[in-house]
Design an enzyme around this catalytic site. Sequence first.
Site, PDB file in Angstrom:
ATOM      1  N   LYS A  56     100.820 -49.991  82.641  1.00 51.85           N
ATOM      2  CA  LYS A  56     100.491 -49.749  81.163  1.00 51.85           C
ATOM      3  C   LYS A  56     100.679 -48.167  81.050  1.00 51.85           C
ATOM      4  O   LYS A  56     100.093 -47.455  81.976  1.00 51.85           O
ATOM      5  CB  LYS A  56      99.300 -50.259  80.675  1.00 51.85           C
ATOM      6  CG  LYS A  56      99.183 -50.170  79.370  1.00 51.85           C
ATOM      7  CD  LYS A  56      97.821 -50.982  78.934  1.00 51.85           C
ATOM      8  CE  LYS A  56      97.686 -51.023  77.345  1.00 51.85           C
ATOM      9  NZ  LYS A  56      96.653 -51.858  77.104  1.00 51.85           N
ATOM     10  N   HIS A 147      92.955 -49.541  84.619  1.00 44.58           N
ATOM     11  CA  HIS A 147      92.209 -48.914  83.355  1.00 44.58           C
ATOM     12  C   HIS A 147      92.048 -47.530  83.294  1.00 44.58           C
ATOM     13  O   HIS A 147      91.513 -47.024  84.442  1.00 44.58           O
ATOM     14  CB  HIS A 147      91.152 -49.618  83.120  1.00 44.58           C
ATOM     15  CG  HIS A 147      91.093 -50.991  82.781  1.00 44.58           C
ATOM     16  ND1 HIS A 147      90.101 -51.792  82.858  1.00 44.58           N
ATOM     17  CD2 HIS A 147      92.316 -51.959  82.322  1.00 44.58           C
ATOM     18  CE1 HIS A 147      90.303 -53.183  82.602  1.00 44.58           C
ATOM     19  NE2 HIS A 147      91.588 -53.227  82.056  1.00 44.58           N
TER      20      HIS A 147
END
Length: 182
Positions: A56, A147
């Site tokens: 991501k 994350h």
Amino acid sequence: LMLRGKAKRRKPLVRDAMLIYCALYSGLRRFEMAELRLQDLCLANGRSHLYVRRGKNGKGRTVHIGKEFKRLLKDYLVWKSEHGELHPDAYLIRNARGERYSPTGLWKRWRKYAPNGHRLHDARHTNASLLYQATRDLRMVQQQLGHSRITTTTVYATVCPELIQDGMNQMERLAKASMKPA
């Protein structure tokens, strides 16, 4: 599923099994699984990890894996070799045409086996929840999932009843020990 696929010589079953294991044991996002190539696997010389080239926000990361998934991957690589699918640029999970799956294609294969309509992304949540329960280390979960902020990872710190019970028992032992006369 993988063994049944091998026994029946059915490539889709073997590939589907790898999809399920990869989703549950690695916690990768579906687009990360779709992009995973054989050259991204580090399974030799005591190493046990996958390299996500573009996660991501375009970030790369190393995802560590356990002994069981490493063993399954090695077994899968032997199978891929037997079927002429073993070259460094090959994708880990290929479709019937020998091409990489799209993230939507992986989701469709997942949906075939998913109980009660669980999403492919739910396997990522399962992986993270189990990792947190096993380690109680949010930073490790954050690193594994890629994350950028710990606040995103804190959702996995939801405490299960077993952990609460263990904590209460430990607290009572400490309280009891502190009440003993010196």
